[in-house]
Scaffold this active site. Structure first.
Site, PDB file in Angstrom:
ATOM      1  N   TRP A  21      25.526   0.353 -58.664  1.00 42.99           N
ATOM      2  CA  TRP A  21      26.712   0.990 -59.241  1.00 42.99           C
ATOM      3  C   TRP A  21      27.571   1.598 -58.128  1.00 42.99           C
ATOM      4  O   TRP A  21      27.039   2.238 -57.211  1.00 42.99           O
ATOM      5  CB  TRP A  21      26.260   2.087 -60.218  1.00 42.99           C
ATOM      6  CG  TRP A  21      27.367   2.879 -60.826  1.00 42.99           C
ATOM      7  CD1 TRP A  21      28.478   2.399 -61.447  1.00 42.99           C
ATOM      8  CD2 TRP A  21      27.459   4.304 -60.887  1.00 42.99           C
ATOM      9  NE1 TRP A  21      29.259   3.437 -61.901  1.00 42.99           N
ATOM     10  CE2 TRP A  21      28.662   4.617 -61.564  1.00 42.99           C
ATOM     11  CE3 TRP A  21      26.640   5.345 -60.432  1.00 42.99           C
ATOM     12  CZ2 TRP A  21      29.067   5.935 -61.804  1.00 42.99           C
ATOM     13  CZ3 TRP A  21      27.042   6.653 -60.675  1.00 42.99           C
ATOM     14  CH2 TRP A  21      28.241   6.944 -61.358  1.00 42.99           C
ATOM     15  N   GLN A  27      32.496  -0.164 -52.582  1.00 44.10           N
ATOM     16  CA  GLN A  27      32.426   0.725 -51.430  1.00 44.10           C
ATOM     17  C   GLN A  27      31.904   0.059 -50.163  1.00 44.10           C
ATOM     18  O   GLN A  27      32.214   0.523 -49.066  1.00 44.10           O
ATOM     19  CB  GLN A  27      31.545   1.939 -51.755  1.00 44.10           C
ATOM     20  CG  GLN A  27      32.201   2.937 -52.695  1.00 44.10           C
ATOM     21  CD  GLN A  27      31.373   4.205 -52.836  1.00 44.10           C
ATOM     22  OE1 GLN A  27      30.152   4.149 -52.886  1.00 44.10           O
ATOM     23  NE2 GLN A  27      32.030   5.335 -52.904  1.00 44.10           N
ATOM     24  N   TYR A  54      30.245  -2.787 -63.522  1.00 42.13           N
ATOM     25  CA  TYR A  54      30.246  -2.247 -62.165  1.00 42.13           C
ATOM     26  C   TYR A  54      31.187  -3.048 -61.267  1.00 42.13           C
ATOM     27  O   TYR A  54      31.068  -4.271 -61.153  1.00 42.13           O
ATOM     28  CB  TYR A  54      28.839  -2.269 -61.557  1.00 42.13           C
ATOM     29  CG  TYR A  54      27.835  -1.352 -62.224  1.00 42.13           C
ATOM     30  CD1 TYR A  54      28.212  -0.407 -63.173  1.00 42.13           C
ATOM     31  CD2 TYR A  54      26.479  -1.434 -61.897  1.00 42.13           C
ATOM     32  CE1 TYR A  54      27.281   0.416 -63.778  1.00 42.13           C
ATOM     33  CE2 TYR A  54      25.541  -0.605 -62.502  1.00 42.13           C
ATOM     34  CZ  TYR A  54      25.948   0.314 -63.440  1.00 42.13           C
ATOM     35  OH  TYR A  54      25.030   1.124 -64.044  1.00 42.13           O
ATOM     36  N   GLN A 176      17.698   4.409 -70.371  1.00 46.11           N
ATOM     37  CA  GLN A 176      18.200   4.736 -69.037  1.00 46.11           C
ATOM     38  C   GLN A 176      19.120   5.958 -69.112  1.00 46.11           C
ATOM     39  O   GLN A 176      20.319   5.841 -69.326  1.00 46.11           O
ATOM     40  CB  GLN A 176      18.940   3.551 -68.426  1.00 46.11           C
ATOM     41  CG  GLN A 176      19.318   3.805 -66.971  1.00 46.11           C
ATOM     42  CD  GLN A 176      19.954   2.610 -66.288  1.00 46.11           C
ATOM     43  OE1 GLN A 176      21.041   2.698 -65.750  1.00 46.11           O
ATOM     44  NE2 GLN A 176      19.264   1.476 -66.314  1.00 46.11           N
ATOM     45  N   SER A 205      20.703   8.476 -61.133  1.00 46.93           N
ATOM     46  CA  SER A 205      21.184   9.680 -60.444  1.00 46.93           C
ATOM     47  C   SER A 205      20.085  10.721 -60.210  1.00 46.93           C
ATOM     48  O   SER A 205      20.296  11.917 -60.450  1.00 46.93           O
ATOM     49  CB  SER A 205      22.353  10.309 -61.209  1.00 46.93           C
ATOM     50  OG  SER A 205      23.119  11.145 -60.374  1.00 46.93           O
ATOM     51  N   LEU A 207      19.215  11.885 -57.496  1.00 42.48           N
ATOM     52  CA  LEU A 207      19.684  12.758 -56.415  1.00 42.48           C
ATOM     53  C   LEU A 207      20.924  13.542 -56.820  1.00 42.48           C
ATOM     54  O   LEU A 207      21.535  14.203 -55.978  1.00 42.48           O
ATOM     55  CB  LEU A 207      19.991  11.932 -55.156  1.00 42.48           C
ATOM     56  CG  LEU A 207      18.805  11.223 -54.514  1.00 42.48           C
ATOM     57  CD1 LEU A 207      19.265  10.352 -53.349  1.00 42.48           C
ATOM     58  CD2 LEU A 207      17.766  12.233 -54.035  1.00 42.48           C
ATOM     59  N   ARG A 227      29.882  10.137 -50.470  1.00 45.51           N
ATOM     60  CA  ARG A 227      30.496   9.544 -51.654  1.00 45.51           C
ATOM     61  C   ARG A 227      31.766  10.256 -52.072  1.00 45.51           C
ATOM     62  O   ARG A 227      32.736   9.618 -52.502  1.00 45.51           O
ATOM     63  CB  ARG A 227      29.478   9.523 -52.794  1.00 45.51           C
ATOM     64  CG  ARG A 227      29.971   8.850 -54.058  1.00 45.51           C
ATOM     65  CD  ARG A 227      28.817   8.472 -54.961  1.00 45.51           C
ATOM     66  NE  ARG A 227      28.065   7.347 -54.429  1.00 45.51           N
ATOM     67  CZ  ARG A 227      27.055   6.771 -55.065  1.00 45.51           C
ATOM     68  NH1 ARG A 227      26.665   7.229 -56.243  1.00 45.51           N
ATOM     69  NH2 ARG A 227      26.411   5.754 -54.535  1.00 45.51           N
ATOM     70  N   GLY A 288      20.678   4.242 -55.301  1.00 39.98           N
ATOM     71  CA  GLY A 288      21.788   3.458 -54.787  1.00 39.98           C
ATOM     72  C   GLY A 288      21.857   3.679 -53.294  1.00 39.98           C
ATOM     73  O   GLY A 288      21.272   4.629 -52.761  1.00 39.98           O
ATOM     74  N   GLN A 294      19.174   4.177 -45.955  1.00 42.78           N
ATOM     75  CA  GLN A 294      19.055   5.010 -47.149  1.00 42.78           C
ATOM     76  C   GLN A 294      18.031   4.420 -48.116  1.00 42.78           C
ATOM     77  O   GLN A 294      17.280   5.154 -48.756  1.00 42.78           O
ATOM     78  CB  GLN A 294      20.419   5.122 -47.842  1.00 42.78           C
ATOM     79  CG  GLN A 294      21.453   5.921 -47.068  1.00 42.78           C
ATOM     80  CD  GLN A 294      22.801   5.904 -47.760  1.00 42.78           C
ATOM     81  OE1 GLN A 294      23.198   4.897 -48.350  1.00 42.78           O
ATOM     82  NE2 GLN A 294      23.523   7.014 -47.699  1.00 42.78           N
TER      83      GLN A 294
END
Length: 330
Positions: A21, A27, A54, A176, A205, A207, A227, A288, A294
């Site tokens: 996503w 990005q 997405y 989800q 999410s 984090l 982000r 993500g 990461q």
């Protein structure tokens, strides 16, 4: 990488799932996206999560290309349907027409004959639930989707869908929700309903859009490349976690977790991801990434077991900032 069964089903997911996503098709460039997928595979991640909406369908195409050549039976591939993917009135929602056509389009973009897990991305009150569930049932019987899930549905919606799923013999096995140390909205109603109905949690999410990494300091500019410095990313961050990003007391509380993580021998991100995996109802946590490192960092949270004292300390530090209101589901 450790694995867990999804709800009451026989499907096995990696504890860490890779999601694309915002990142793929938006990005990060395609080369970097492929490097992140390779890092996920190298870390033992077998579960990959995307959605038709997405990056305006580009994320599915990028993921499909990145996974091309991999042994399909060794992967669990998930995508979603509901949000608008075109200008027409039937290019959205959970009507039979959009579900069937949306699945076919997703399969083409992903370069596969079937998805392992197909989610209703949100609840659609404008369509009879019977129509929605029958469309999903036909996809399952046609071999286009092996299991069905829902994302950000309320406990009542899940219970109603589960009843229809039993009648139709559809394997409705996944929920989800957003879930993290800060966002615990699913705990009081959604998770208990899922436990009763045999759905496992595949959470997004964990984090809190990067807040729980501790990189956002109170009173300081956001780090370059984060982000919130990207126009697209900032919009989603504001939507999901703006209340904490704009609250210096919340950001200070997160900083107080650093010694907790250090004493546990963990980085902040591993602590946060490990925290959601302590919940026995959670099957997998979606991460993500915009860089391969990461992925490697976050995947290392698999298998971590937190002591009760650590869990209690986290609750104590964040107590004033935890959101629990089930009315905020979805």
């Amino acid at each position: 990488m450790e694995h867990r069964k999804l709800g009451s089903s026989g499907l096995v997911l990696s504890e860490i799932a890779f999601g694309n996503w915002i990142t793929h098709g938006a990005q990060v460039d395609e080369t970097t996206a492929h490097e992140c997928v390779r890092a996920a595979l190298d870390a033992g991640i077998t579960t990959f999560d995307t959605a038709d909406v997405y990056s305006e369908t580009r994320a599915e195409s990028v993921l499909g290309k990145a996974l091309a050549g991999e042994r399909r039976e060794g992967l669990v591939l998930a995508t979603k349907v509901c949000h608008p993917v075109g200008p027409g009135p039937n290019d959205r929602g959970l009507s039979r027409k959009h579900i069937i056509e949306g699945c076919e389009a997703s399969l083409r973009r992903l370069g596969t004959d079937y998805v392992d897990l197909y989610y209703a991305h949100r609840f659609d009150a404008s369509v009879p639930l019977e129509e929605t569930m029958l469309a999903f049932a036909d996809l399952v019987r046609g071999g286009k989707a092996l299991y069905i899930g829902v994302s950000e549905w309320t406990a009542d919606q899940i219970t109603r869908a589960a009843g229809l799923a039993r009648e139709l013999r559809v394997p409705l096995v996944a929920s989800q929700p957003q879930y993290s140390m800060l966002w615990r909205v699913a705990e009081s109603q959604v998770i208990p309903a899922c436990d009763r109905e045999g759905l496992g949690q595949v959470v997004f999410s964990p984090l809190a859009q990067g807040i729980l990494t501790g990189k956002y300091l109170p009173g300081a500019e956001a780090p370059s490349g984060s982000r919130v410095t990207d126009p697209l990313g900032k919009g989603f961050v504001d939507m999901l976690v703006g209340r904490w990003m704009n609250d210096e007391s919340a950001l200070r509380a997160v900083q107080e977790l650093k010694p907790v993580a250090q004493e546990a021998g963990l980085t902040m991100s591993r602590l946060a991801i490990a925290w959601v995996l302590q919940n026995p109802s959670v099957t997998s946590a979606i991460i993500g990434a915009s860089r391969p490192e990461q992925v490697r960092e976050n995947a290392a949270a698999s298998g971590v077991r937190l002591e009760k004292e650590v869990m209690a300390r986290i609750d104590e530090v964040l107590a004033a900032h935890i959101e629990r209101d089930p009315a905020k589901t979805g």
